[in-house]
Design an enzyme around this catalytic site. Structure first.
Site, mmCIF file in Angstrom:
data_model
loop_
_atom_site.group_PDB
_atom_site.id
_atom_site.type_symbol
_atom_site.label_atom_id
_atom_site.label_comp_id
_atom_site.label_asym_id
_atom_site.label_seq_id
_atom_site.Cartn_x
_atom_site.Cartn_y
_atom_site.Cartn_z
ATOM 1 N N HIS A 168 -22.248 -15.187 -11.114
ATOM 2 C CA HIS A 168 -23.683 -15.493 -11.319
ATOM 3 C C HIS A 168 -24.541 -14.373 -10.767
ATOM 4 O O HIS A 168 -25.147 -14.545 -9.728
ATOM 5 C CB HIS A 168 -24.029 -16.817 -10.627
ATOM 6 C CG HIS A 168 -25.296 -17.443 -11.119
ATOM 7 N ND1 HIS A 168 -26.522 -17.174 -10.563
ATOM 8 C CD2 HIS A 168 -25.519 -18.325 -12.110
ATOM 9 C CE1 HIS A 168 -27.451 -17.892 -11.171
ATOM 10 N NE2 HIS A 168 -26.868 -18.593 -12.110
ATOM 11 N N PHE A 169 -24.710 -13.349 -11.300
ATOM 12 C CA PHE A 169 -24.061 -12.781 -12.473
ATOM 13 C C PHE A 169 -23.399 -11.483 -12.037
ATOM 14 O O PHE A 169 -23.955 -10.792 -11.182
ATOM 15 C CB PHE A 169 -25.096 -12.529 -13.574
ATOM 16 C CG PHE A 169 -25.785 -13.799 -14.028
ATOM 17 C CD1 PHE A 169 -25.168 -14.645 -14.937
ATOM 18 C CD2 PHE A 169 -27.021 -14.167 -13.511
ATOM 19 C CE1 PHE A 169 -25.805 -15.808 -15.351
ATOM 20 C CE2 PHE A 169 -27.645 -15.329 -13.920
ATOM 21 C CZ PHE A 169 -27.040 -16.152 -14.842
#
Length: 140
Positions: free
Chosen positions: A48-49
């Site tokens: 993420h991410f």
């Protein structure tokens, strides 16, 4: 100030889901102010991410709830109990939380009746609001 050991004596959360590093100030049943020092080593940043690490909003909300749980569960009548979510209301996310940020988490209990209540929660980084809203809790 409460460190990890003292926090663990109040709320049931444990690593890797304990999302607060310390409590700076609190008054049982009224408020708590805590901090999460966000590091690049957080497991959630792996996905993420990968190319733009951002702390998930739901984890910011959970961290605010854990700080609120310290305020509620530090009351003598709730010692040893668990605070559960009853609702998440009016939450807004204003900025991203990234590795290196020191997340200030403040939850004030604005109403309560027996084991049910509402907390006003605000997360900031360097004095700027990153998220805010209301959390409904149920102690069971």
């Amino acid at each position: 100030m409460l460190g990890i050991k003292e926090i663990e004596e109040i709320i049931p959360h444990r690593h890797p889901f304990l999302l607060i590093d310390y409590i700076e100030d609190f008054k049982p049943g009224e408020f708590a102010v805590g901090y999460k020092c966000v590091t690049f080593r957080e497991d959630f940043f792996k996905g993420h991410f990968p190319n733009q690490p951002v702390m998930p909003g739901v984890l910011i909300v959970e961290a605010l709830a854990q700080v609120g749980a310290v305020a509620i569960l530090s009351k003598k009548e709730f010692k040893g109990k668990t605070a559960f979510f009853g609702g998440i209301n009016k939450f807004r996310f204003k900025k991203m939380v990234k590795p290196g940020d020191k997340l200030r988490l403040e939850t004030k209990i604005i109403s309560s009746k027996g084991p049910i209540g509402i907390g006003s929660a605000v997360a900031t980084v360097d004095g700027e609001i990153v998220a805010k809203g209301e959390l409904t809790f149920m102690v069971g």
